[in-house]
Design a protein around this motif. Structure first.
Motif, PDB file in Angstrom:
ATOM      1  N   LEU A 126      -4.352  -2.647  -2.590  1.00  0.00           N
ATOM      2  CA  LEU A 126      -4.329  -1.184  -2.755  1.00  0.00           C
ATOM      3  C   LEU A 126      -5.690  -0.561  -2.468  1.00  0.00           C
ATOM      4  O   LEU A 126      -5.749   0.551  -1.943  1.00  0.00           O
ATOM      5  CB  LEU A 126      -3.891  -0.800  -4.176  1.00  0.00           C
ATOM      6  CG  LEU A 126      -2.479  -1.117  -4.612  1.00  0.00           C
ATOM      7  CD1 LEU A 126      -2.167  -0.391  -5.904  1.00  0.00           C
ATOM      8  CD2 LEU A 126      -1.461  -0.742  -3.545  1.00  0.00           C
TER       9      LEU A 126
ATOM     10  N   ARG B  87      -5.089   6.889  -9.609  1.00  0.00           N
ATOM     11  CA  ARG B  87      -5.979   7.602  -8.685  1.00  0.00           C
ATOM     12  C   ARG B  87      -5.285   7.880  -7.356  1.00  0.00           C
ATOM     13  O   ARG B  87      -5.496   8.919  -6.730  1.00  0.00           O
ATOM     14  CB  ARG B  87      -7.252   6.765  -8.462  1.00  0.00           C
ATOM     15  CG  ARG B  87      -8.301   7.409  -7.568  1.00  0.00           C
ATOM     16  CD  ARG B  87      -9.624   6.649  -7.635  1.00  0.00           C
ATOM     17  NE  ARG B  87      -9.492   5.216  -7.357  1.00  0.00           N
ATOM     18  CZ  ARG B  87      -9.328   4.699  -6.137  1.00  0.00           C
ATOM     19  NH1 ARG B  87      -9.283   5.491  -5.082  1.00  0.00           N
ATOM     20  NH2 ARG B  87      -9.224   3.393  -5.968  1.00  0.00           N
ATOM     21  N   LEU B  88      -4.410   6.958  -6.934  1.00  0.00           N
ATOM     22  CA  LEU B  88      -3.714   7.119  -5.649  1.00  0.00           C
ATOM     23  C   LEU B  88      -2.450   7.970  -5.775  1.00  0.00           C
ATOM     24  O   LEU B  88      -1.653   8.049  -4.845  1.00  0.00           O
ATOM     25  CB  LEU B  88      -3.369   5.742  -5.069  1.00  0.00           C
ATOM     26  CG  LEU B  88      -4.566   4.853  -4.678  1.00  0.00           C
ATOM     27  CD1 LEU B  88      -4.111   3.456  -4.278  1.00  0.00           C
ATOM     28  CD2 LEU B  88      -5.372   5.499  -3.543  1.00  0.00           C
TER      29      LEU B  88
ATOM     30  N   LYS C 275       0.828  -1.219   0.000  1.00  0.00           N
ATOM     31  CA  LYS C 275       0.000   0.000   0.000  1.00  0.00           C
ATOM     32  C   LYS C 275       0.858   1.263   0.000  1.00  0.00           C
ATOM     33  O   LYS C 275       0.393   2.329  -0.380  1.00  0.00           O
ATOM     34  CB  LYS C 275      -0.895   0.025   1.248  1.00  0.00           C
ATOM     35  CG  LYS C 275      -2.021  -0.983   1.223  1.00  0.00           C
ATOM     36  CD  LYS C 275      -2.779  -0.997   2.538  1.00  0.00           C
ATOM     37  CE  LYS C 275      -3.755   0.146   2.679  1.00  0.00           C
ATOM     38  NZ  LYS C 275      -4.955  -0.100   1.835  1.00  0.00           N
TER      39      LYS C 275
ATOM     40  N   THR D  65      -6.335   2.473 -10.508  1.00  0.00           N
ATOM     41  CA  THR D  65      -6.217   2.703  -9.061  1.00  0.00           C
ATOM     42  C   THR D  65      -4.867   3.320  -8.716  1.00  0.00           C
ATOM     43  O   THR D  65      -4.779   4.243  -7.893  1.00  0.00           O
ATOM     44  CB  THR D  65      -6.428   1.378  -8.288  1.00  0.00           C
ATOM     45  OG1 THR D  65      -7.728   0.878  -8.589  1.00  0.00           O
ATOM     46  CG2 THR D  65      -6.301   1.576  -6.782  1.00  0.00           C
TER      47      THR D  65
ATOM     48  N   LYS E  69       4.465   3.534  -4.714  1.00  0.00           N
ATOM     49  CA  LYS E  69       3.946   4.552  -5.639  1.00  0.00           C
ATOM     50  C   LYS E  69       4.381   4.291  -7.082  1.00  0.00           C
ATOM     51  O   LYS E  69       3.697   4.669  -8.018  1.00  0.00           O
ATOM     52  CB  LYS E  69       4.461   5.940  -5.214  1.00  0.00           C
ATOM     53  CG  LYS E  69       3.834   6.458  -3.934  1.00  0.00           C
ATOM     54  CD  LYS E  69       2.366   6.800  -4.152  1.00  0.00           C
ATOM     55  CE  LYS E  69       1.718   7.299  -2.871  1.00  0.00           C
ATOM     56  NZ  LYS E  69       0.240   7.245  -2.975  1.00  0.00           N
TER      57      LYS E  69
END
Ligand SMILES: [Mg+2]
Length: 274
Positions: free
Chosen positions: A272, A47-48, A15, A44, A18
């Motif tokens: 994630l 988006r993160l 998590k 995802t 990057k």
């Protein structure tokens, strides 16, 4: 919620990642079929606030060709979402052999890519050539093999784009660059310096050209001696997925151990999205 990998190890540290460096074939898709969860995982990551880069050893296909192929599969990608063994080889040639003529055994697409990046390259026997490069030549002929053996008799620096022995096909496998180099080695005794995965330069370059650190980087792939080994060599996290080549028994027997083993990219999405 599943947070453990297949060996029972807590995978929740994914998590924090990057920069996601994906292998493609056997990891994201097989032939034209995108694996379940892959498209959603990529969106995802975006988006993160993360980034994904496809790091591929396949030097028979240019970035331009890859962009079209991925677009047809619904995968969003720009040129900076790619780093190929051909690009790594071009960077190496420019750094270590600036201005030199390179003799290249490769596809027309590979020779064009080298020319586009400003490298003088020939596919013919040429006394002016100062370095030899072998790629994954899907247009290989016996005449080209013979020419390459003639060039190898000259004792020049010898590079190859990638050490993969086999490339997946609909029916199984076909010989990749590593197998072509083995054939040349059996005849000439010469072995190249391989520049694609597992050469750490494949990861180092992408990390250096991003805003992220090695601690924030993970390599995801299906082949132990290239994908997982490049992550280990570069000192970043690794995930082996079982949708391609490596199976659990291979991982147990291998010296290149992934940090995490997951059934597929779908489980990365689960972690994630948690
Ligand atoms: Mg693969």
């Amino acid at each position: 919620m599943l947070m453990n990998d297949l060996f029972g190890k807590d995978a929740s540290s994914l998590k924090e990642k990057k920069l996601f460096l994906f292998d493609m074939d056997g990891t994201i898709y097989e032939d034209q079929r995108v694996f379940a969860g892959a498209l959603e995982l990529l969106s995802t990551i975006r988006r993160l606030g993360g980034k994904y880069v496809f790091i591929t050893n396949n030097s028979s296909t240019s970035v331009r060709d890859y962009l079209q192929r991925l677009k047809a599969m619904g995968i969003e990608a720009q040129p900076d979402n790619f780093f190929t063994s051909a690009q790594a080889t071009a960077l190496y040639l420019k750094e270590k052999h600036p201005g030199q003529l390179a003799y290249c055994l490769g596809t027309r697409s590979l020779l064009q890519e080298f020319r586009d990046s400003g490298i003088a390259v020939t596919g013919q026997v040429d006394d002016r050539a100062e370095v030899i490069v072998v790629g994954f030549d899907t247009e290989l002929t016996y005449a080209k093999i013979r020419q390459t053996c003639e060039m190898l008799s000259k004792d020049l620096p010898y590079l190859a784009t990638n050490p993969d022995l086999a490339c997946p096909a609909e029916f199984g496998f076909v010989p990749d660059c590593g197998a072509i180099c083995e054939m040349l080695a059996l005849a000439t005794g010469k072995r190249p310096l391989f520049l694609g995965k597992p050469n750490a330069a494949m990861v180092d370059y992408v990390v250096r050209n991003s805003v992220f650190s090695k601690e924030q980087t993970v390599v995801i792939g299906d082949r132990l001696y290239t994908d997982i080994a490049v992550g280990v060599n570069a000192g970043v996290s690794t995930v082996c997925v079982l949708t391609g080549e490596a199976q659990l028994t291979d991982i147990e027997a291998s010296s290149s151990k992934p940090e995490f083993v997951l059934p597929s990219v779908q489980e990365i999405l689960t972690i994630l999205a948690e």
